[in-house]
Design an enzyme around this catalytic site. Structure first.
Site, PDB file in Angstrom:
ATOM      1  N   ASP A 209      -7.730   9.934  11.341  1.00 61.61           N
ATOM      2  CA  ASP A 209      -8.270  11.187  11.842  1.00 61.61           C
ATOM      3  C   ASP A 209      -9.891  11.073  11.620  1.00 61.61           C
ATOM      4  O   ASP A 209     -10.434  11.924  12.188  1.00 61.61           O
ATOM      5  CB  ASP A 209      -7.883  12.414  10.699  1.00 61.61           C
ATOM      6  CG  ASP A 209      -8.113  12.114   9.117  1.00 61.61           C
ATOM      7  OD1 ASP A 209      -8.180  10.881   9.023  1.00 61.61           O
ATOM      8  OD2 ASP A 209      -8.066  12.943   8.311  1.00 61.61           O
TER       9      ASP A 209
ATOM     10  N   ALA B 271      -4.749  -2.203   6.038  1.00 61.69           N
ATOM     11  CA  ALA B 271      -6.079  -2.041   6.450  1.00 61.69           C
ATOM     12  C   ALA B 271      -7.086  -2.127   5.151  1.00 61.69           C
ATOM     13  O   ALA B 271      -6.645  -2.193   4.095  1.00 61.69           O
ATOM     14  CB  ALA B 271      -6.134  -0.629   6.963  1.00 61.69           C
TER      15      ALA B 271
ATOM     16  N   TYR C  59     -16.242   2.535   8.414  1.00 64.04           N
ATOM     17  CA  TYR C  59     -14.719   2.431   8.419  1.00 64.04           C
ATOM     18  C   TYR C  59     -13.986   3.138   9.615  1.00 64.04           C
ATOM     19  O   TYR C  59     -13.150   2.296  10.170  1.00 64.04           O
ATOM     20  CB  TYR C  59     -14.074   3.349   7.184  1.00 64.04           C
ATOM     21  CG  TYR C  59     -12.791   3.819   7.142  1.00 64.04           C
ATOM     22  CD1 TYR C  59     -11.537   2.664   6.759  1.00 64.04           C
ATOM     23  CD2 TYR C  59     -12.167   4.964   7.419  1.00 64.04           C
ATOM     24  CE1 TYR C  59     -10.179   2.966   6.799  1.00 64.04           C
ATOM     25  CE2 TYR C  59     -10.969   5.301   7.372  1.00 64.04           C
ATOM     26  CZ  TYR C  59     -10.002   4.283   7.022  1.00 64.04           C
ATOM     27  OH  TYR C  59      -8.717   4.515   7.117  1.00 64.04           O
TER      28      TYR C  59
ATOM     29  N   GLY D 180       0.885  -1.341  -0.191  1.00 69.48           N
ATOM     30  CA  GLY D 180       0.014  -0.171  -0.118  1.00 69.48           C
ATOM     31  C   GLY D 180       0.836   1.220   0.094  1.00 69.48           C
ATOM     32  O   GLY D 180       2.187   1.164   0.161  1.00 69.48           O
TER      33      GLY D 180
HETATM   34  N1  LIG Z   1      -4.540   7.222   2.865  1.00 72.16           N
HETATM   35  C1  LIG Z   1      -5.297   8.013   3.708  1.00 72.16           C
HETATM   36  O1  LIG Z   1      -5.294   9.203   3.486  1.00 72.16           O
HETATM   37  C2  LIG Z   1      -5.111   7.676   5.058  1.00 72.16           C
HETATM   38  C3  LIG Z   1      -5.583   8.533   6.185  1.00 72.16           C
HETATM   39  C4  LIG Z   1      -6.093   8.199   7.321  1.00 72.16           C
HETATM   40  C5  LIG Z   1      -5.383   7.030   7.892  1.00 72.16           C
HETATM   41  N2  LIG Z   1      -4.858   6.063   6.770  1.00 72.16           N
HETATM   42  C6  LIG Z   1      -4.472   4.795   7.416  1.00 72.16           C
HETATM   43  O2  LIG Z   1      -3.042   4.385   6.910  1.00 72.16           O
HETATM   44  C7  LIG Z   1      -2.803   3.184   6.898  1.00 72.16           C
HETATM   45  C8  LIG Z   1      -2.099   2.812   5.392  1.00 72.16           C
HETATM   46  O3  LIG Z   1      -3.202   3.272   4.411  1.00 72.16           O
HETATM   47  P1  LIG Z   1      -2.959   3.411   2.855  1.00 72.16           P
HETATM   48  O4  LIG Z   1      -3.131   4.802   2.549  1.00 72.16           O
HETATM   49  O5  LIG Z   1      -1.359   2.782   2.727  1.00 72.16           O
HETATM   50  O6  LIG Z   1      -3.793   2.412   2.415  1.00 72.16           O
HETATM   51  P2  LIG Z   1      -3.577   1.455   1.119  1.00 72.16           P
HETATM   52  O7  LIG Z   1      -2.695   2.055   0.052  1.00 72.16           O
HETATM   53  O8  LIG Z   1      -4.998   1.004   0.959  1.00 72.16           O
HETATM   54  O9  LIG Z   1      -2.797   0.197   1.753  1.00 72.16           O
HETATM   55  C9  LIG Z   1      -3.570  -0.582   2.685  1.00 72.16           C
HETATM   56  C10 LIG Z   1      -2.850  -2.010   2.146  1.00 72.16           C
HETATM   57  O10 LIG Z   1      -3.374  -2.912   3.017  1.00 72.16           O
HETATM   58  C11 LIG Z   1      -3.662  -4.257   2.511  1.00 72.16           C
HETATM   59  N3  LIG Z   1      -4.575  -5.126   2.949  1.00 72.16           N
HETATM   60  C12 LIG Z   1      -5.917  -5.026   2.995  1.00 72.16           C
HETATM   61  N4  LIG Z   1      -6.402  -6.060   3.763  1.00 72.16           N
HETATM   62  C13 LIG Z   1      -5.344  -6.691   4.195  1.00 72.16           C
HETATM   63  C14 LIG Z   1      -5.180  -7.832   5.008  1.00 72.16           C
HETATM   64  N5  LIG Z   1      -6.392  -8.717   5.593  1.00 72.16           N
HETATM   65  N6  LIG Z   1      -4.139  -8.162   5.325  1.00 72.16           N
HETATM   66  C15 LIG Z   1      -2.826  -7.857   5.096  1.00 72.16           C
HETATM   67  N7  LIG Z   1      -2.836  -6.632   4.199  1.00 72.16           N
HETATM   68  C16 LIG Z   1      -4.018  -5.936   3.804  1.00 72.16           C
HETATM   69  C17 LIG Z   1      -4.190  -3.949   1.187  1.00 72.16           C
HETATM   70  O11 LIG Z   1      -3.592  -4.567   0.047  1.00 72.16           O
HETATM   71  P3  LIG Z   1      -5.188  -4.866  -1.096  1.00 72.16           P
HETATM   72  O12 LIG Z   1      -4.974  -3.544  -1.703  1.00 72.16           O
HETATM   73  O13 LIG Z   1      -4.397  -5.940  -1.824  1.00 72.16           O
HETATM   74  O14 LIG Z   1      -6.168  -5.265  -0.417  1.00 72.16           O
HETATM   75  C18 LIG Z   1      -3.094  -2.513   0.858  1.00 72.16           C
HETATM   76  O15 LIG Z   1      -1.891  -2.843   0.192  1.00 72.16           O
HETATM   77  C19 LIG Z   1      -4.082   2.310   6.978  1.00 72.16           C
HETATM   78  O16 LIG Z   1      -4.111   2.129   8.667  1.00 72.16           O
HETATM   79  C20 LIG Z   1      -5.334   3.673   6.857  1.00 72.16           C
HETATM   80  O17 LIG Z   1      -6.380   3.217   7.502  1.00 72.16           O
HETATM   81  C21 LIG Z   1      -4.790   6.521   5.664  1.00 72.16           C
END
Ligand SMILES: NC(=O)c1ccc[n+]([C@@H]2O[C@H](COP(=O)([O-])OP(=O)(O)OC[C@H]3O[C@@H](n4cnc5c(N)ncnc54)[C@H](OP(=O)(O)O)[C@@H]3O)[C@@H](O)[C@H]2O)c1
Length: 285
Positions: free
Chosen positions: A101, A59, A124, A10
């Protein structure tokens, strides 16, 4: 350090793995297919390899999708971190998990600190808050990092799309009535590693510095930095998008702990955005 990264495919997971590798760590990088965090037994077995640190970047981040599949949302975003926290407690390693957030309802007018009471308004957000609680209940050394409005390289996240559309002169929609504190994945990754080294449990709010900004202002700034004057940014209200999940109108974060544990603020988001846009433009040439 020996650092195990989950969700390494991710946006944040990639940045964390890359930053730790560059810092000289041995990185055990697990994407979704390598390690499903909902599988308690596999999680335990994997963590028995005894990393010094586990950073959970996995996530289910499809905020609207979570509304129609509550079970999956809670399995990945709540039970997942709990499985990891339990496994980390068993081997006694550092555990960091990322939250959001969106745990706040957005009704406050200023910045949200750790003293504000979360009030999640989407599945979520509720699943992520439950993930926080289950992590700290399972392992009292858990480090929880709330962040938001993350941008970084990969071509599929919001800002990469902005940069690409600005270059092509395509029309862009930008929300004028949602405010947050942008966070550059690269800066977040560096802070996560610093927190791992410090090993001080608690809830941290990790975002770039600056006044907070609306999605629209943020988009306009990114477009301006691309130098393309032909891009058209259309200002829209969040309500008009009719999305299934409610999102907080204001989710600006501020951290009460950063200074107290001796860490400096992260760079201003405009500086981080400049670096990001320059890197994106160089890559596309
Ligand atoms: N992006 C934002 O703006 C934002 C804001 C606030 C908080 N966050 C938090 O930051 C963290 C990282 O988010 P990100 O932006 O990097 O999201 P992302 O790009 O969607 O990455 C999340 C990764 O988790 C993997 N995943 C999903 N289900 C899984 C499972 N059961 N076991 C193992 N891996 C799994 C996904 O793989 P697949 O795609 O192959 O399923 C994806 O590669 C998360 O906790 C998110 O809630 C993100």
């Amino acid at each position: 350090m020996r650092v195990l990264v989950t969700g390494a495919g991710g946006l944040v997971g990639r940045a964390v793995a890359e930053h730790c590798r560059r810092s000289g760590d041995e990185v055990l990088s697990y994407n979704h297919t390598d390690l499903d965090i909902t599988d308690r037994d596999v999680v335990r077995q994997t963590i028995r390899n005894e990393p010094d640190v586990v950073i959970n970047c996995a996530a289910w981040t499809d905020v609207d999708g979570c509304e129609s599949n509550r079970d999956k949302a809670f399995a990945v975003n709540a039970a997942g971190p709990e499985n990891l926290a339990n496994a980390c407690r068993e081997v006694g390693c550092v555990f960091i998990t990322i939250s959001t957030d969106y745990v706040f309802d957005g009704k406050k007018s200023g910045f949200y600190t750790q003293e504000d009471e979360p009030n999640p308004e989407s599945v979520y957000a509720a699943s992520k808050l439950d993930g926080e609680h289950r992590s700290s209940r399972s392992y009292d050394k858990s480090i929880i990092v709330r962040t938001g409005y993350i941008f970084g390289p990969d071509g599929t996240n919001f800002l990469s799309t902005v940069v690409e559309r600005a270059r092509n002169g395509t029309r862009l929609k930008a929300i004028r009535d949602m405010y947050g504190t942008p966070t550059y994945a690269k800066d977040l990754a560096a802070r996560l590693r610093e927190l791992a080294v410090l090993d001080k449990p608690g809830i941290y709010h990790v975002v770039n510095s600056g006044p907070g900004v609306s999605f629209e202002e943020f988009t306009r700034k990114a477009v301006e930095l691309t130098g393309n004057r032909n891009a058209v940014v259309e200002s829209v209200s969040a309500e008009t998008l009719n999305r299934p999940a409610k999102r907080p109108r204001n989710s600006r974060l501020r951290c009460l702990l950063t200074g107290a544990v001796g860490l400096p603020d992260l760079p201003f988001w405009e500086t981080a955005l400049e670096e990001f846009v320059a890197a994106e433009l160089t890559q596309e040439r």
